[in-house]
Design a protein around this motif. Structure first.
Motif, PDB file in Angstrom:
ATOM      1  N   LEU A   1      40.151  47.869  24.017  1.00  0.00           N
ATOM      2  CA  LEU A   1      41.307  48.174  23.177  1.00  0.00           C
ATOM      3  C   LEU A   1      41.315  47.294  21.928  1.00  0.00           C
ATOM      4  O   LEU A   1      41.572  47.771  20.817  1.00  0.00           O
ATOM      5  CB  LEU A   1      42.588  47.961  23.979  1.00  0.00           C
ATOM      6  N   GLU A   2      41.010  46.012  22.114  1.00  0.00           N
ATOM      7  CA  GLU A   2      41.007  45.073  20.990  1.00  0.00           C
ATOM      8  C   GLU A   2      39.904  45.406  19.978  1.00  0.00           C
ATOM      9  O   GLU A   2      40.065  45.202  18.778  1.00  0.00           O
ATOM     10  CB  GLU A   2      40.806  43.654  21.519  1.00  0.00           C
ATOM     11  N   ALA A   3      38.782  45.949  20.487  1.00  0.00           N
ATOM     12  CA  ALA A   3      37.666  46.306  19.601  1.00  0.00           C
ATOM     13  C   ALA A   3      37.854  47.678  18.957  1.00  0.00           C
ATOM     14  O   ALA A   3      36.951  48.169  18.281  1.00  0.00           O
ATOM     15  CB  ALA A   3      36.368  46.282  20.390  1.00  0.00           C
ATOM     16  N   THR A   4      39.028  48.278  19.161  1.00  0.00           N
ATOM     17  CA  THR A   4      39.391  49.593  18.593  1.00  0.00           C
ATOM     18  C   THR A   4      38.422  50.702  19.039  1.00  0.00           C
ATOM     19  O   THR A   4      38.125  51.612  18.261  1.00  0.00           O
ATOM     20  CB  THR A   4      39.466  49.549  17.054  1.00  0.00           C
TER      21      THR A   4
ATOM     22  N   ILE B   1      45.771  61.850  15.142  1.00  0.00           N
ATOM     23  CA  ILE B   1      44.475  61.233  15.497  1.00  0.00           C
ATOM     24  C   ILE B   1      44.304  61.277  17.010  1.00  0.00           C
ATOM     25  O   ILE B   1      45.229  60.970  17.764  1.00  0.00           O
ATOM     26  CB  ILE B   1      44.402  59.773  14.993  1.00  0.00           C
ATOM     27  N   HIS B   2      43.119  61.621  17.461  1.00  0.00           N
ATOM     28  CA  HIS B   2      42.839  61.659  18.897  1.00  0.00           C
ATOM     29  C   HIS B   2      42.576  60.250  19.420  1.00  0.00           C
ATOM     30  O   HIS B   2      41.919  59.430  18.761  1.00  0.00           O
ATOM     31  CB  HIS B   2      41.624  62.547  19.193  1.00  0.00           C
ATOM     32  N   ILE B   3      43.086  59.975  20.605  1.00  0.00           N
ATOM     33  CA  ILE B   3      42.886  58.673  21.260  1.00  0.00           C
ATOM     34  C   ILE B   3      41.947  58.884  22.452  1.00  0.00           C
ATOM     35  O   ILE B   3      42.190  59.742  23.302  1.00  0.00           O
ATOM     36  CB  ILE B   3      44.226  58.082  21.758  1.00  0.00           C
ATOM     37  N   ILE B   4      40.882  58.096  22.514  1.00  0.00           N
ATOM     38  CA  ILE B   4      39.875  58.213  23.573  1.00  0.00           C
ATOM     39  C   ILE B   4      40.360  57.510  24.846  1.00  0.00           C
ATOM     40  O   ILE B   4      40.990  56.451  24.782  1.00  0.00           O
ATOM     41  CB  ILE B   4      38.526  57.605  23.104  1.00  0.00           C
TER      42      ILE B   4
ATOM     43  N   LYS C   1      33.379  46.488  14.961  1.00  0.00           N
ATOM     44  CA  LYS C   1      33.769  45.737  16.156  1.00  0.00           C
ATOM     45  C   LYS C   1      33.478  46.540  17.420  1.00  0.00           C
ATOM     46  O   LYS C   1      32.988  46.011  18.421  1.00  0.00           O
ATOM     47  CB  LYS C   1      35.257  45.385  16.103  1.00  0.00           C
ATOM     48  N   SER C   2      33.777  47.818  17.375  1.00  0.00           N
ATOM     49  CA  SER C   2      33.520  48.696  18.518  1.00  0.00           C
ATOM     50  C   SER C   2      32.021  48.810  18.792  1.00  0.00           C
ATOM     51  O   SER C   2      31.568  48.696  19.933  1.00  0.00           O
ATOM     52  CB  SER C   2      34.106  50.082  18.239  1.00  0.00           C
ATOM     53  N   ILE C   3      31.251  48.996  17.726  1.00  0.00           N
ATOM     54  CA  ILE C   3      29.791  49.115  17.865  1.00  0.00           C
ATOM     55  C   ILE C   3      29.208  47.820  18.424  1.00  0.00           C
ATOM     56  O   ILE C   3      28.341  47.834  19.303  1.00  0.00           O
ATOM     57  CB  ILE C   3      29.147  49.462  16.497  1.00  0.00           C
ATOM     58  N   ASP C   4      29.714  46.694  17.931  1.00  0.00           N
ATOM     59  CA  ASP C   4      29.197  45.392  18.374  1.00  0.00           C
ATOM     60  C   ASP C   4      29.462  45.176  19.866  1.00  0.00           C
ATOM     61  O   ASP C   4      28.590  44.689  20.598  1.00  0.00           O
ATOM     62  CB  ASP C   4      29.852  44.283  17.546  1.00  0.00           C
ATOM     63  N   LEU C   5      30.649  45.538  20.329  1.00  0.00           N
ATOM     64  CA  LEU C   5      30.991  45.351  21.743  1.00  0.00           C
ATOM     65  C   LEU C   5      30.106  46.212  22.640  1.00  0.00           C
ATOM     66  O   LEU C   5      29.561  45.729  23.651  1.00  0.00           O
ATOM     67  CB  LEU C   5      32.464  45.693  21.980  1.00  0.00           C
TER      68      LEU C   5
END
Length: 293
Positions: free
Chosen positions: A10-13, A38-41, A208-212
């Protein structure tokens, strides 16, 4: 390997998808809700799918095979280069050269060309060229290094493909599908998950999401590589142990064989003949007594 928690995702969006009007209906099972257009995964599904993908990648790395990472979008380039490079896996972060998988021998020729230029520079052939030729060769070398430098050690087709944004890298995904190479991918709400074997539903636009996701995946690959090293050491020790146990027996066999060989080669000594003992002198016959008349 530890799968990221719900709060970390969640924090990494990782939960942000695309606008509702840009969605792909095939992604409906991975969408939790829609908010402000916006769609939420669904991050619980992201967790489960990420763990499944990591286990598969770990097994691939443990068997000594290569995973090719592909990410040509600006947000993912440096992240993928750093993470994939840390686990010694090939990656493509510039333009995807068409036919890289389906026409792999031609790509290998281009890599060999880069190697031959390096050889020219070392053996002094490069110094004998004219100024214009030197400039042309240098530019060609720089172009090859930029596009193919990160796959110079890829001597055969990769065993898997990891893609960030399967929509942007659709050519790479199509080539992998054609050759039967399994595809792992970060899939956003605007992409088609049917072309990916291991879907990781997540935001593929935020760094951030890609990095996580990349750090988790590369950690799993690193674990597989470490387990492979441990297995190699154990097998080597086991072989040496068996050899040590058999050493005394082998030594005895060798010693016995050597003794037999020496015995066979040595000349057989003849036994000395016994000297004939002198015959005892014959006793003289005693005179007969006269017969009585």
């Amino acid at each position: 390997m530890q799968t990221p928690s719900f709060d970390q995702l969640l924090e990494a969006t990782c939960h942000f998808g695309h606008l509702k009007r840009k969605w792909n209906p095939a992604m409906a099972p991975y969408i939790f809700m829609e908010r402000n257009g916006i769609h939420i995964i669904d991050l619980y599904k992201t967790q489960a799918k990420l763990e499944e993908a990591c286990n598969a990648l770990k097994n691939i790395a443990k068997s000594g095979k290569k995973v090719l990472f592909v990410a040509t979008k600006k947000q993912a380039k440096q992240v993928v280069a750093d993470r994939a490079g840390a686990v010694n896996m090939p990656y493509v972060i510039e333009r995807w050269p068409g036919g890289m998988l389906t026409n792999f021998p031609t790509i290998r020729k281009a890599v060999k060309k880069m190697t031959s230029i390096d050889k020219m520079m070392k053996d002094g052939t490069f110094d004998n060229l004219s100024k214009r030729e030197k400039l042309q060769v240098t530019r060609q070398r720089a172009k090859l290094e930029k596009n193919l430098g990160s796959i110079a050690d890829l001597n055969r087709l990769p065993s898997a493909l990891f893609v960030v944004d399967v929509m942007k890298e659709h050519i790479a995904v199509a080539e992998a599908n054609r050759l039967g190479i399994p595809v792992f991918g970060m899939v956003d709400t605007n992409s088609d998950p049917s072309t990916v074997d291991f879907v990781i539903p997540a935001n593929d636009d935020a760094s951030k999401s890609i990095d996580l996701i990349m750090s988790t995946v590369c950690e799993a690959i690193n674990e597989g590589l470490e387990e492979r090293k441990v297995e190699k050491v154990d097998n080597k020790d086991a072989e040496e142990g068996e050899e040590g146990e058999n050493k005394p027996r082998r030594a005895r066999v060798r010693r016995n064989a050597a003794v037999k060989e020496v015995a066979a080669a040595a000349p057989v000594a003849e036994a000395p003949k016994a000297e004939a003992e002198p015959e005892a002198p014959k006793a003289e016959a005693e005179p007969e007594a006269p017969k009585a008349e």
